[in-house]
Design a protein around this motif. Structure first.
Motif, mmCIF file in Angstrom:
data_model
loop_
_atom_site.group_PDB
_atom_site.id
_atom_site.type_symbol
_atom_site.label_atom_id
_atom_site.label_comp_id
_atom_site.label_asym_id
_atom_site.label_seq_id
_atom_site.Cartn_x
_atom_site.Cartn_y
_atom_site.Cartn_z
ATOM 1 N N LEU A 1 48.556 -12.904 142.846
ATOM 2 C CA LEU A 1 48.565 -12.785 144.310
ATOM 3 C C LEU A 1 47.257 -13.304 144.887
ATOM 4 C CD1 LEU A 1 50.298 -9.361 145.037
ATOM 5 C CD2 LEU A 1 51.069 -11.641 145.712
ATOM 6 N N TYR B 1 51.912 -6.357 133.475
ATOM 7 C CA TYR B 1 52.597 -6.812 134.684
ATOM 8 C C TYR B 1 51.741 -6.565 135.924
ATOM 9 C CZ TYR B 1 55.913 -7.353 138.458
ATOM 10 O OH TYR B 1 56.523 -7.764 139.608
ATOM 11 N N THR B 2 51.225 -5.347 136.056
ATOM 12 C CA THR B 2 50.453 -4.982 137.244
ATOM 13 C C THR B 2 49.174 -5.812 137.343
ATOM 14 O OG1 THR B 2 51.149 -2.780 136.578
ATOM 15 C CG2 THR B 2 49.741 -2.922 138.512
ATOM 16 N N ARG C 1 50.084 -9.567 138.080
ATOM 17 C CA ARG C 1 50.619 -9.699 139.443
ATOM 18 C C ARG C 1 49.483 -9.767 140.458
ATOM 19 N NH1 ARG C 1 54.877 -11.958 140.793
ATOM 20 N NH2 ARG C 1 55.360 -11.472 142.929
ATOM 21 N N GLN C 2 48.516 -8.866 140.313
ATOM 22 C CA GLN C 2 47.400 -8.829 141.259
ATOM 23 C C GLN C 2 46.597 -10.123 141.183
ATOM 24 O OE1 GLN C 2 47.015 -6.480 143.662
ATOM 25 N NE2 GLN C 2 45.593 -8.049 144.407
ATOM 26 N N THR D 1 57.604 -13.268 137.576
ATOM 27 C CA THR D 1 56.494 -14.148 137.211
ATOM 28 C C THR D 1 57.002 -15.236 136.273
ATOM 29 O OG1 THR D 1 55.935 -12.513 135.562
ATOM 30 C CG2 THR D 1 54.548 -12.560 137.497
ATOM 31 N N ASP E 1 52.708 -19.129 134.878
ATOM 32 C CA ASP E 1 51.714 -18.109 135.201
ATOM 33 C C ASP E 1 51.028 -17.598 133.944
ATOM 34 O OD1 ASP E 1 52.255 -18.141 137.949
ATOM 35 O OD2 ASP E 1 53.906 -16.718 137.733
ATOM 36 N N GLY F 1 60.336 -9.378 136.655
ATOM 37 C CA GLY F 1 59.433 -9.006 137.744
ATOM 38 C C GLY F 1 59.024 -10.210 138.581
#
Ligand code: ATP
Ligand code: MG
Length: 437
Positions: free
Chosen positions: A419, A411-412, A415-416, A353, A327, A351
């Protein structure tokens, strides 16, 4: 002498570039089986030899020619499993599952071992996805098992695989059939191969499954079991066929299917690809549990060859999900940054990933090159400047776009983005499977 850097004949390595395809096929099959009420069972890779002699049958090719049998250091005769049914039946009997709620439905993914002439689609170590259902005698059980096999193929986007079915009756109707078969083969006895001459008295039906071209040719004109079914077996087979029709599952009636293992009774079936490769085979085995010493209990199941399934999927260009990629690759410049990247990687992985950072001590350029080779979806470069400001450029490796992110929010943000990407990938895969059907 065999080379130690060469795998034994008839075995195959699954390399990291293709293991995700195996995982996809295995997980899809197990998940669909779960929807049908089958739960996974795991049994040992080796069993006592007599388990296979009793269940698969003394006169079958598998037992006569193909088993990997050896004596262990305790003097026991042990055999690597040549198929999955016998071990599953032994396990459900041993653990008393058949005295609980019936039917008992189990599924598995296992390696199987057969000493065969290795060629395309035929290996000495191969893998099967299989299911077994114990304690169900109704024709709906046969149709359900067949429908499960078909549903797995369609979920995998496989096309052009035909369902062939037949009934090979029960011991009652087989007596008359054996007499007819013996009479027919007796008139050709001189031409039969040595193995089949031996089978004529003990198990003439086995001759129908002989791979020798001469025996195969003679078998083509032999009487067929369908003409000898007793009333009960005929009624059962009619009901199976009408269940399949009611569920709009197309089938081909193939009176020449006999299957290579002795335990089959009544319904037998095979899934055959356009170029004749048998991808799966199975059927009913109502006498097996009793043969193994249990109270009589009907049973049925199938085995699907994973290598063959993958071969047909590749040939027909069935869609696979993309290989899992890295990722994010964290590129570091200098000691302090390398340590920060390692700490970041650790928490991002916690988390969930897939993150990598330099563990070789490479230069910035070499790290970028490696991230590219890995197919990393995103990269981020961390040097003294980034350490000081806490800000860095997150680069999307597909589009080349960059975006400034705070390392604290990494991270946030990541992650988005992942997704969104995952959703697009899934939509693509489902789209191409739907297009395929
Ligand atoms: P075949 O007639 O091709 O020898 P079989 O009747 O011996 O097959 P089964 O015992 O019913 O096969 O096994 C179920 C499935 O496992 C087969 O339909 C096939 O897809 C796969 N299979 C069997 N033997 C091999 C092998 N040696 N290599 C790869 N796959 C195999
Ligand atoms: Mg075989």
């Amino acid at each position: 002498m065999d080379l130690i850097t060469q795998a034994p004949r008839g075995t195959q390595d699954v390399l990291p570039d293709s293991s995700h395809k195996w995982q996809y096929v295995e997980q899809t099959a197990l998940a669909i089986a779960r929807d049908f009420g089958f739960r996974e069972i795991r049994t040992p890779v080796f069993e006592h030899t007599n388990l296979f002699q009793r269940s698969v049958g003394e006169t079958t090719d598998v037992v006569q020619k193909e088993m990997y049998t050896f004596e262990d250091k305790g003097g026991r005769s042990i055999t690597l499993r040549p198929e999955g049914t016998a071990g599953a039946a032994r396990a459900v009997l041993e653990h008393g599952l058949l005295s609980g709620a019936l039917p008992v439905k189990v599924s598995y993914v296992t390696s199987c071992y057969r000493y065969e002439k290795s060629q395309k689609g035929r290996y000495r170590e191969f893998h099967q996805f299989g299911v077994e259902c114990f304690g169900a005698s109704a024709p709906q059980a046969d149709a359900e098992t067949i429908s499960l096999a078909m549903q797995i193929l369609s979920a995998l986007g496989l096309k052009g695989v035909a369902l062939h079915i037949n009934s090979i009756g029960c011991p009652t109707c087989r007596a008359k059939y054996y007499a007819a078969l013996k009479e027919y083969f007796a008139s050709h006895v001189e031409e039969l191969c040595g193995t089949c001459q031996g089978r004529l008295e003990r198990n003439p039906m086995r001759i129908l499954d002989c791979k020798s071209p001469v025996c195969h040719g003679i078998a083509a004109d032999a009487p067929v079991m369908l003409d000898y079914l007793c009333e009960d077996c005929a009624a059962h087979f009619e009901a199976v066929k009408s269940c399949l029709s009611a569920a709009e599952i197309p089938y081909v009636l193939d009176p020449h299917i006999v299957r290579g293992l002795d335990y089959y009774t009544r319904t037998v079936f095979e899934l055959v690809s356009e170029d004749g490769l048998v991808v799966a085979g199975g059927g009913r085995y109502d006498g097996l549990v009793e043969e193994l010493g249990g109270a009589p209990q009907p049973g049925l199941g199938f085995g699907m060859g994973i290598e063959r399934l993958l071969m047909v999927m590749e040939q027909t260009e069935a869609p696979f999900p993309p290989a899992p990629a890295c990722d994010l690759y964290l590129v570091s410049m200098g000691q302090a940054a390398a340590q920060k990247c390692f700490a970041l990687a650790t928490s991002l992985r916690e988390g969930g990933t897939a993150v990598e950072c330099d563990i070789v001590g490479r230069s910035l350029k070499a790290q970028m090159k490696y991230a590219d080779k890995l197919g990393a979806r995103f990269t981020i470069v961390v040097g003294d400047n980034e350490l000081e400001t806490g800000l860095a450029q997150l680069k999307d490796m597909t589009t080349g776009e960059t975006e400034e992110v705070s390392l604290g929010d990494l991270y946030t943000v990541l992650r988005q983005k992942l997704l969104d990407r995952e959703l697009a990938d899934m939509t693509d895969l489902f789209g191409s499977i739907a297009e395929f059907q």
